[in-house]
Design an enzyme around this catalytic site. Sequence first.
Site, PDB file in Angstrom:
ATOM      1  N   ARG A 156      -1.930   8.915   2.858  1.00 55.14           N
ATOM      2  CA  ARG A 156      -0.604   9.508   2.862  1.00 55.14           C
ATOM      3  C   ARG A 156      -0.389  10.337   1.600  1.00 55.14           C
ATOM      4  NH1 ARG A 156       2.657   6.236   1.731  1.00 55.14           N
ATOM      5  NH2 ARG A 156       1.427   4.335   1.647  1.00 55.14           N
TER       6      ARG A 156
ATOM      7  N   TYR B   6      -4.064  12.482   9.123  1.00 53.94           N
ATOM      8  CA  TYR B   6      -4.318  11.120   8.671  1.00 53.94           C
ATOM      9  C   TYR B   6      -3.164  10.145   8.911  1.00 53.94           C
ATOM     10  CZ  TYR B   6      -6.370   7.271   6.455  1.00 53.94           C
ATOM     11  OH  TYR B   6      -6.896   6.037   6.281  1.00 53.94           O
TER      12      TYR B   6
ATOM     13  N   LYS C  10       5.052   5.156  10.149  1.00 52.75           N
ATOM     14  CA  LYS C  10       5.918   5.194   8.973  1.00 52.75           C
ATOM     15  C   LYS C  10       7.085   6.166   9.158  1.00 52.75           C
ATOM     16  CE  LYS C  10       3.606   1.984   7.249  1.00 52.75           C
ATOM     17  NZ  LYS C  10       2.561   1.884   6.277  1.00 52.75           N
TER      18      LYS C  10
ATOM     19  N   HIS D 299       8.989  -2.738   5.883  1.00 53.98           N
ATOM     20  CA  HIS D 299       7.526  -2.675   5.749  1.00 53.98           C
ATOM     21  C   HIS D 299       7.006  -4.110   5.603  1.00 53.98           C
ATOM     22  CE1 HIS D 299       3.906  -0.772   3.349  1.00 53.98           C
ATOM     23  NE2 HIS D 299       3.623  -0.924   4.623  1.00 53.98           N
TER      24      HIS D 299
ATOM     25  N   SER E 231       1.616  -1.018   0.296  1.00 50.80           N
ATOM     26  CA  SER E 231       0.408  -0.632   1.017  1.00 50.80           C
ATOM     27  C   SER E 231      -0.841  -1.172   0.321  1.00 50.80           C
ATOM     28  CB  SER E 231       0.334   0.885   1.096  1.00 50.80           C
ATOM     29  OG  SER E 231       1.487   1.380   1.736  1.00 50.80           O
TER      30      SER E 231
ATOM     31  N   CYS F 274      -1.772  -4.216  -0.118  1.00 50.13           N
ATOM     32  CA  CYS F 274      -1.515  -5.373  -0.971  1.00 50.13           C
ATOM     33  C   CYS F 274      -1.499  -6.684  -0.191  1.00 50.13           C
ATOM     34  CB  CYS F 274      -0.216  -5.197  -1.738  1.00 50.13           C
ATOM     35  SG  CYS F 274      -0.343  -3.921  -3.004  1.00 50.13           S
TER      36      CYS F 274
ATOM     37  N   ASP G 263       2.483  -4.904   9.741  1.00 50.09           N
ATOM     38  CA  ASP G 263       2.900  -3.795   8.872  1.00 50.09           C
ATOM     39  C   ASP G 263       4.400  -3.498   8.915  1.00 50.09           C
ATOM     40  OD1 ASP G 263       1.824  -1.793   7.011  1.00 50.09           O
ATOM     41  OD2 ASP G 263       2.471  -0.301   8.468  1.00 50.09           O
TER      42      ASP G 263
ATOM     43  N   ARG H 176     -10.051   2.989   7.427  1.00 43.05           N
ATOM     44  CA  ARG H 176      -9.200   2.129   8.251  1.00 43.05           C
ATOM     45  C   ARG H 176      -9.811   1.860   9.624  1.00 43.05           C
ATOM     46  NH1 ARG H 176      -3.705   0.740   6.241  1.00 43.05           N
ATOM     47  NH2 ARG H 176      -3.715   1.663   4.185  1.00 43.05           N
TER      48      ARG H 176
HETATM   49  P1  GTP Z   1      -1.359  -1.399   4.491  1.00 37.44           P
HETATM   50  O1  GTP Z   1      -1.988  -1.379   5.826  1.00 37.44           O
HETATM   51  O2  GTP Z   1      -1.773  -0.243   3.626  1.00 37.44           O
HETATM   52  O3  GTP Z   1       0.130  -1.495   4.540  1.00 37.44           O
HETATM   53  O4  GTP Z   1      -1.984  -2.646   3.669  1.00 37.44           O
HETATM   54  P2  GTP Z   1      -1.823  -4.249   3.761  1.00 37.44           P
HETATM   55  O5  GTP Z   1      -0.641  -4.668   2.959  1.00 37.44           O
HETATM   56  O6  GTP Z   1      -1.882  -4.692   5.163  1.00 37.44           O
HETATM   57  O7  GTP Z   1      -3.101  -4.772   2.951  1.00 37.44           O
HETATM   58  P3  GTP Z   1      -4.407  -5.571   3.445  1.00 37.44           P
HETATM   59  O8  GTP Z   1      -4.084  -6.925   3.998  1.00 37.44           O
HETATM   60  O9  GTP Z   1      -5.201  -4.678   4.299  1.00 37.44           O
HETATM   61  O10 GTP Z   1      -5.160  -5.802   2.051  1.00 37.44           O
HETATM   62  C1  GTP Z   1      -5.556  -4.747   1.212  1.00 37.44           C
HETATM   63  C2  GTP Z   1      -6.590  -5.189   0.220  1.00 37.44           C
HETATM   64  O11 GTP Z   1      -6.140  -6.322  -0.527  1.00 37.44           O
HETATM   65  C3  GTP Z   1      -7.911  -5.596   0.881  1.00 37.44           C
HETATM   66  O12 GTP Z   1      -8.985  -5.059   0.146  1.00 37.44           O
HETATM   67  C4  GTP Z   1      -7.896  -7.096   0.796  1.00 37.44           C
HETATM   68  O13 GTP Z   1      -9.186  -7.623   0.738  1.00 37.44           O
HETATM   69  C5  GTP Z   1      -7.071  -7.391  -0.462  1.00 37.44           C
HETATM   70  N1  GTP Z   1      -6.334  -8.676  -0.363  1.00 37.44           N
HETATM   71  C6  GTP Z   1      -5.536  -9.081   0.662  1.00 37.44           C
HETATM   72  N2  GTP Z   1      -5.050 -10.339   0.465  1.00 37.44           N
HETATM   73  C7  GTP Z   1      -5.541 -10.736  -0.732  1.00 37.44           C
HETATM   74  C8  GTP Z   1      -5.393 -11.947  -1.504  1.00 37.44           C
HETATM   75  O14 GTP Z   1      -4.705 -12.911  -1.122  1.00 37.44           O
HETATM   76  N3  GTP Z   1      -6.039 -11.989  -2.698  1.00 37.44           N
HETATM   77  C9  GTP Z   1      -6.791 -10.936  -3.157  1.00 37.44           C
HETATM   78  N4  GTP Z   1      -7.392 -11.067  -4.333  1.00 37.44           N
HETATM   79  N5  GTP Z   1      -6.974  -9.787  -2.454  1.00 37.44           N
HETATM   80  C10 GTP Z   1      -6.350  -9.687  -1.265  1.00 37.44           C
HETATM   81  C1  SPV Z   2       0.335   2.112   4.508  1.00 33.59           C
HETATM   82  O1  SPV Z   2      -0.094   2.963   3.719  1.00 33.59           O
HETATM   83  O2  SPV Z   2       1.252   1.316   4.202  1.00 33.59           O
HETATM   84  C2  SPV Z   2      -0.274   1.997   5.853  1.00 33.59           C
HETATM   85  C3  SPV Z   2      -1.196   3.036   6.293  1.00 33.59           C
HETATM   86  O3  SPV Z   2       0.051   1.073   6.579  1.00 33.59           O
HETATM   87  S1  SPV Z   2      -0.403   4.473   6.842  1.00 33.59           S
HETATM   88  O4  SPV Z   2      -0.266   4.399   8.296  1.00 33.59           O
HETATM   89  O5  SPV Z   2      -1.269   5.618   6.506  1.00 33.59           O
HETATM   90  O6  SPV Z   2       0.892   4.606   6.241  1.00 33.59           O
HETATM   91 MN    MN Z   3       1.612  -0.277   5.512  1.00 33.03          MN
END
Ligand code: GTP
Ligand code: SPV
Ligand code: MN
Length: 585
Positions: free
Chosen positions: A70, A198, A207, A227, A249, A251, A278, A369
Amino acid sequence: MTTKNKALESWVTEVAALTKPDKIHWCDGSETEKKTIITEMVKAGSLIPLNEQSHPGCYLHRSDPSDVARTEHLTFVCSKNKDDAGPNNNWLDPKEGHTKIDALFAGCMKGRTMYVIPYCMGPIDSPLARCGVEISDSPYVVINMRIMTRMGNQALARIEREGIFVKGLHSTGDLSPERRFIMHFPEELTIKSIGSGYGGNALLGKKCHALRLGSWQAKTEGWLAEHMLIVGIENPQGERHYVAAAFPSACGKTNLAMLIPPQVYREKGWKVFTVGDDIAWIHPGKDGRLYAINPEAGYFGVAPGTAAGTNPTALNMLNKDAIFTNVAVTKDMQPWWEGLTKSAPEGLTDWQGRHWEAGKGPAAHPNSRFTVSAKQCGSYTPAAEEPAGVPLSAIVFGGRRKELAPLVVESVSWAHGVFMGASVASETTAAATGAVGVVRRDPMAMQPFCGYNFGDYWSHWLSIGKKHNNLPKIFHVNWFRQDKAGKFMWPGFGDNMRVLEWILKRCAGKGEAVRTPIGYLPTTDAINTDGTGLTTETMRELLSIEAPAWKSEMNGIKEYFDKFGTRMPTELISEHKRITNELNS
Ligand code: GTP
Ligand code: SPV
Ligand code: MN
């Protein structure tokens, strides 16, 4: 003409006159349509079939190297009044916005097919769901929207019945960042996006609709568009509680939504169910509780870090019918990304299609992704289709903070909970362009997504607290505290179940805690650490607060709040004063 809805019909005609496509295709959402589009994309080289044995029905898409995340600096909220967009958004006058972007849309679909994509955000028969139509010249958008939303004839039928829909116009344009804009016209329920193919820039239901326009609609109608992931937790007595959690994002939302409880929990009978990873649309119910639906039908998740050790549920759903964007591939055409295996296999091709060697940077893009249907998730629950949504027991905010923020803390009131959300800060990630690892304010994980002034948004959150009396408790978590050697102190992933257990105990009026200036902190042994090997010392550190560091954090929060001037709700200023006074005494 392919619809009974006059407004839709004339909008499609108008857009075609502006963009001049060779062909117009109305998406019906059928299998045949999917097959045809995929075949064409494979022929054109924009989809690469993956290993048919290991990953049947899976494809790789490589986006333009300048178009991998984004772009927040090119994203605008074009409300009539600048102050309604607030300091948290880039703003353009609606007339100026339309003129600027329409000039780029003129003739941009010459030689291309224009797809008309009717979609529904939320269960198709849910009164909480809302519809939209995306017009796009990208077949990649079509096949992704097909997974991410309820797309096609059913959605069109609902639009024809209700007459209301969000208009989203999208073109990949020439993919030049100089001619890339993502504009939102909340008063017109309209989105216009050009120059990017993207994720969040191009799949307009996500979003752009479900959060930026959604949050605006939610404010006017008395609900919340957030979110947030939605996860169900079933205890050994068979009682299920739902938790919604907002993390910025990349996290940890997808991971928490699909967590597998540690063995000691599984043995006792704890189970986890995924409703969403999400976005949550949250509505007050007649009983004063909050009910959430997941407006999406699929997951657009971060690939790097997804592994058998961290998130087997996510990994297992990616073995068939998934689209991978910007991952690497092995010699035998299996998808690969950093963290999937301990070491990189021989002969990898990187996300740009080049031969990869160690030391040449990541093989998969850090924001690569996967797109997959929610129904393929091992922890999928039919509750995700519940038209009335699921009742929330707790709301959790969180960020990625090396230091300062404790593992978990509970707010002392709804207003304090809103303050906690409003003061979230987190290290930036690869999900958006720009520097990574810089701490920035990201209230409620909505900084890139709130479609209006944060001051008004916080007032709206506070008003929910005044109007309803059976609300979830609000918590803040931080899975990302690091020790002096830069190692994560908390094991995270499945072990986050231990924190959820304490949260649910607190919701039931149990669980040990101490009152501190920043809220209720678990006592050192209140969280079950059996089988983790964590020392009391580490737990003490994870659950401690340092007054000097917190005082300086409070100064930073005040400075940030001041940006919102008269739109800043006084209740949050009072919360700030109260906490500062308690820290000082
Ligand atoms: P968006 O789709 O961008 O909104 O992201 P999200 O909030 O769904 O994040 P996601 O669960 O995909 O995690 C993103 C990154 O954080 C990955 O590389 C994970 O491995 C890492 N991660 C997730 N949970 C944990 C945790 O509890 N501890 C640690 N150390 N890393 C984590
Ligand atoms: C984020 O960035 O929080 C996502 C991926 O979930 S996107 O759809 O590109 O916003
Ligand atoms: Mn997201």
